[in-house]
Write an enzyme that holds these catalytic residues in place. Structure first.
Site, PDB file in Angstrom:
ATOM      1  N   PRO A  52      -9.000  -0.063 -16.638  1.00  0.00           N
ATOM      2  CA  PRO A  52     -10.439  -0.524 -16.325  1.00  0.00           C
ATOM      3  C   PRO A  52     -10.663   0.812 -15.694  1.00  0.00           C
ATOM      4  O   PRO A  52     -12.228   1.184 -15.650  1.00  0.00           O
ATOM      5  CB  PRO A  52     -10.099  -1.385 -14.439  1.00  0.00           C
ATOM      6  N   SER A  53      -9.966   1.571 -14.234  1.00  0.00           N
ATOM      7  CA  SER A  53     -10.357   3.336 -14.012  1.00  0.00           C
ATOM      8  C   SER A  53     -11.050   4.235 -14.933  1.00  0.00           C
ATOM      9  O   SER A  53     -12.200   4.858 -14.430  1.00  0.00           O
ATOM     10  CB  SER A  53      -9.655   3.623 -13.366  1.00  0.00           C
ATOM     11  N   ARG A  84     -10.334  14.374 -28.218  1.00  0.00           N
ATOM     12  CA  ARG A  84      -9.521  15.520 -28.010  1.00  0.00           C
ATOM     13  C   ARG A  84      -8.276  14.849 -28.361  1.00  0.00           C
ATOM     14  O   ARG A  84      -7.248  14.832 -27.592  1.00  0.00           O
ATOM     15  CB  ARG A  84      -9.705  15.343 -26.624  1.00  0.00           C
ATOM     16  N   ARG A 112     -10.441  18.375 -13.783  1.00  0.00           N
ATOM     17  CA  ARG A 112      -9.595  17.475 -13.168  1.00  0.00           C
ATOM     18  C   ARG A 112      -8.040  18.500 -12.418  1.00  0.00           C
ATOM     19  O   ARG A 112      -6.737  18.476 -12.582  1.00  0.00           O
ATOM     20  CB  ARG A 112      -7.937  16.892 -14.897  1.00  0.00           C
ATOM     21  N   TYR A 169      -6.501  16.883  -9.636  1.00  0.00           N
ATOM     22  CA  TYR A 169      -5.893  15.709 -10.501  1.00  0.00           C
ATOM     23  C   TYR A 169      -4.391  16.269 -11.466  1.00  0.00           C
ATOM     24  O   TYR A 169      -3.098  15.996 -11.036  1.00  0.00           O
ATOM     25  CB  TYR A 169      -6.610  15.177 -11.832  1.00  0.00           C
ATOM     26  N   ASP A 199       0.658  -1.144  -0.220  1.00  0.00           N
ATOM     27  CA  ASP A 199       0.628   0.088  -0.065  1.00  0.00           C
ATOM     28  C   ASP A 199       0.944   1.438  -0.763  1.00  0.00           C
ATOM     29  O   ASP A 199       1.479   1.593   0.885  1.00  0.00           O
ATOM     30  CB  ASP A 199      -1.112   0.073   1.439  1.00  0.00           C
TER      31      ASP A 199
HETATM   32  P1  NAD Z   1      -6.155   2.008 -12.579  1.00  0.00           P
HETATM   33  O1  NAD Z   1      -6.849   2.986 -12.188  1.00  0.00           O
HETATM   34  O2  NAD Z   1      -7.190   1.134 -13.324  1.00  0.00           O
HETATM   35  O3  NAD Z   1      -5.305   1.116 -11.642  1.00  0.00           O
HETATM   36  C1  NAD Z   1      -5.163   1.641 -10.511  1.00  0.00           C
HETATM   37  C2  NAD Z   1      -4.138   0.226  -9.430  1.00  0.00           C
HETATM   38  O4  NAD Z   1      -4.215   1.155  -8.580  1.00  0.00           O
HETATM   39  C3  NAD Z   1      -5.641  -0.559  -9.383  1.00  0.00           C
HETATM   40  O5  NAD Z   1      -5.503  -2.110  -9.439  1.00  0.00           O
HETATM   41  C4  NAD Z   1      -5.614   0.019  -7.842  1.00  0.00           C
HETATM   42  O6  NAD Z   1      -5.743  -1.421  -6.351  1.00  0.00           O
HETATM   43  C5  NAD Z   1      -4.137  -0.016  -7.782  1.00  0.00           C
HETATM   44  N1  NAD Z   1      -4.120   1.136  -6.323  1.00  0.00           N
HETATM   45  C6  NAD Z   1      -5.149   1.757  -5.931  1.00  0.00           C
HETATM   46  N2  NAD Z   1      -4.710   3.205  -4.475  1.00  0.00           N
HETATM   47  C7  NAD Z   1      -3.161   2.007  -4.417  1.00  0.00           C
HETATM   48  C8  NAD Z   1      -2.562   2.285  -3.064  1.00  0.00           C
HETATM   49  N3  NAD Z   1      -3.204   3.201  -2.325  1.00  0.00           N
HETATM   50  N4  NAD Z   1      -1.630   0.682  -3.134  1.00  0.00           N
HETATM   51  C9  NAD Z   1      -1.197   0.629  -4.149  1.00  0.00           C
HETATM   52  N5  NAD Z   1      -1.788   0.357  -4.990  1.00  0.00           N
HETATM   53  C10 NAD Z   1      -2.889   1.199  -5.098  1.00  0.00           C
HETATM   54  O7  NAD Z   1      -4.384   1.921 -13.311  1.00  0.00           O
HETATM   55  P2  NAD Z   1      -4.100   3.206 -15.096  1.00  0.00           P
HETATM   56  O8  NAD Z   1      -5.745   3.967 -15.594  1.00  0.00           O
HETATM   57  O9  NAD Z   1      -3.717   2.422 -15.526  1.00  0.00           O
HETATM   58  O10 NAD Z   1      -3.730   4.541 -13.939  1.00  0.00           O
HETATM   59  C11 NAD Z   1      -2.110   4.564 -13.946  1.00  0.00           C
HETATM   60  C12 NAD Z   1      -1.847   5.402 -13.779  1.00  0.00           C
HETATM   61  O11 NAD Z   1      -1.668   6.252 -14.137  1.00  0.00           O
HETATM   62  C13 NAD Z   1      -2.344   6.654 -12.363  1.00  0.00           C
HETATM   63  O12 NAD Z   1      -0.711   7.097 -11.983  1.00  0.00           O
HETATM   64  C14 NAD Z   1      -2.654   7.496 -13.467  1.00  0.00           C
HETATM   65  O13 NAD Z   1      -3.441   9.215 -13.205  1.00  0.00           O
HETATM   66  C15 NAD Z   1      -1.798   6.916 -14.666  1.00  0.00           C
HETATM   67  N6  NAD Z   1      -2.255   7.524 -15.724  1.00  0.00           N
HETATM   68  C16 NAD Z   1      -3.305   7.657 -16.311  1.00  0.00           C
HETATM   69  C17 NAD Z   1      -4.259   7.762 -17.519  1.00  0.00           C
HETATM   70  C18 NAD Z   1      -5.449   7.323 -18.059  1.00  0.00           C
HETATM   71  O14 NAD Z   1      -6.132   7.528 -19.212  1.00  0.00           O
HETATM   72  N7  NAD Z   1      -5.721   5.071 -18.185  1.00  0.00           N
HETATM   73  C19 NAD Z   1      -3.975   8.390 -18.455  1.00  0.00           C
HETATM   74  C20 NAD Z   1      -2.869   9.214 -17.738  1.00  0.00           C
HETATM   75  C21 NAD Z   1      -2.219   8.537 -16.487  1.00  0.00           C
END
Ligand code: NAD
Length: 246
Positions: free
Chosen positions: A184-185, A206, A145, A148, A60
């Site tokens: 997934p998110s 976009r 955002r 974020y 975590d």
């Molecule tokens: P996601 O958001 O689908 O998954 C996030 C994962 O983080 C989950 O498996 C969750 O269990 C885990 N998590 C949550 N809290 C946690 C904690 N306290 N400790 C450890 N793990 C924890 O994944 P994603 O969309 O691929 O995003 C991953 C990263 O990429 C994030 O930092 C996100 O901001 C960044 N990002 C995502 C996007 C996008 O469009 N998906 C774009 C730019 C940046």
């Protein structure tokens, strides 16, 4: 010889999305991967999909003891700080709690992992730290955002600060700034708008390429930054956004 042979890679938030894709990509390039998350089911599925090549355990990033234990177990040469959370809303929608949580999960988590992993990297004279930022940061603003974008801009500052401090030590620190990526998110965020199709159409609109990114496309950049082929690169925010900010 694979690009990451002999390297030990610790990944946060590897249960799904970009973290998961990066764990599989790094393992395919020969790294010994330690994939961590707070979701045990997702980690179990990843371990199975990797045919046992990837070691998974709960970590975590909000908890310093958990991080210290995870780093002691992995002894990483590569640290991919992928954990992050998207808050939806403007400056007028955000509460103090929203901001505190996002800064804790998106920024302070990296302070915790780097503080734990860096001494070992410095001792060994080698290391690559990769921090997950976003195109929505100091690169560009995105509507809805506020929290974020603020937190992801801080990731770029954190990255540059670490990079310059250790620039001659063999330890590098870079950031990744993706546009919208299939995960997934993302689908949860689209559903949460109340009109999934409209929200997806807006996200795609976009992106000048007319599509969002695949997690594997981001993972390929993670592999590059983890490998010695990027040895002359540090302190950089890597934009990988299909031309969104171009
Ligand atoms: P996601 O958001 O689908 O998954 C996030 C994962 O983080 C989950 O498996 C969750 O269990 C885990 N998590 C949550 N809290 C946690 C904690 N306290 N400790 C450890 N793990 C924890 O994944 P994603 O969309 O691929 O995003 C991953 C990263 O990429 C994030 O930092 C996100 O901001 C960044 N990002 C995502 C996007 C996008 O469009 N998906 C774009 C730019 C940046």
């Amino acid at each position: 010889m694979a690009r990451l042979d002999g390297k030990r890679a610790l990944i946060t938030a590897a249960g799904q999305g970009i973290g998961r894709a990066s764990a599989l990509a790094m393992a395919a390039e020969g790294a010994q991967v330690f994939a961590t998350d707070i979701n045990p089911d997702a980690l179990a599925a990843l371990a199975q999909d990797s045919d046992g090549r990837i070691e998974t355990f709960a970590m975590d990033v909000l908890n310093a003891d958990s991080v210290n234990q995870g780093v002691a177990r992995a002894v990483p040469d590569v640290l991919f700080n992928c954990a992050g959370f998207v808050h939806a809303g403007s400056v007028l929608d955000a509460t103090d709690e929203d901001m505190d949580f996002a800064l804790d999960l998106n920024v302070k988590s990296m302070f915790r992992t780097i503080r734990a992993a860096l001494p070992g990297m410095l001792e060994r004279g080698t290391g690559s730290i990769i921090n997950m930022s976003s195109a929505c940061s100091s690169i560009i603003g995105a509507p809805n955002r506020f929290v974020y974008g603020t937190s992801k801009a801080a990731v770029i500052g954190l990255t540059k600060s670490v990079a310059i401090e250790y620039i001659a030590s063999g330890v590098r620190c870079n950031a990744i700034c993706p546009g919208t990526v299939e995960s997934p998110s993302l689908h949860e965020r689209l559903r949460a708008t109340g009109d999934y199709d409209k929200a997806m159409t807006e996200f795609i609109a976009r992106q000048p390429m007319g599509r969002i990114a695949k997690a594997e496309e981001i993972a390929a950049l993670v592999v590059h930054l983890a490998s010695d082929e990027s040895a002359f690169t540090t302190g950089q925010p890597y934009i990988i956004d299909g031309g969104w900010s171009g």
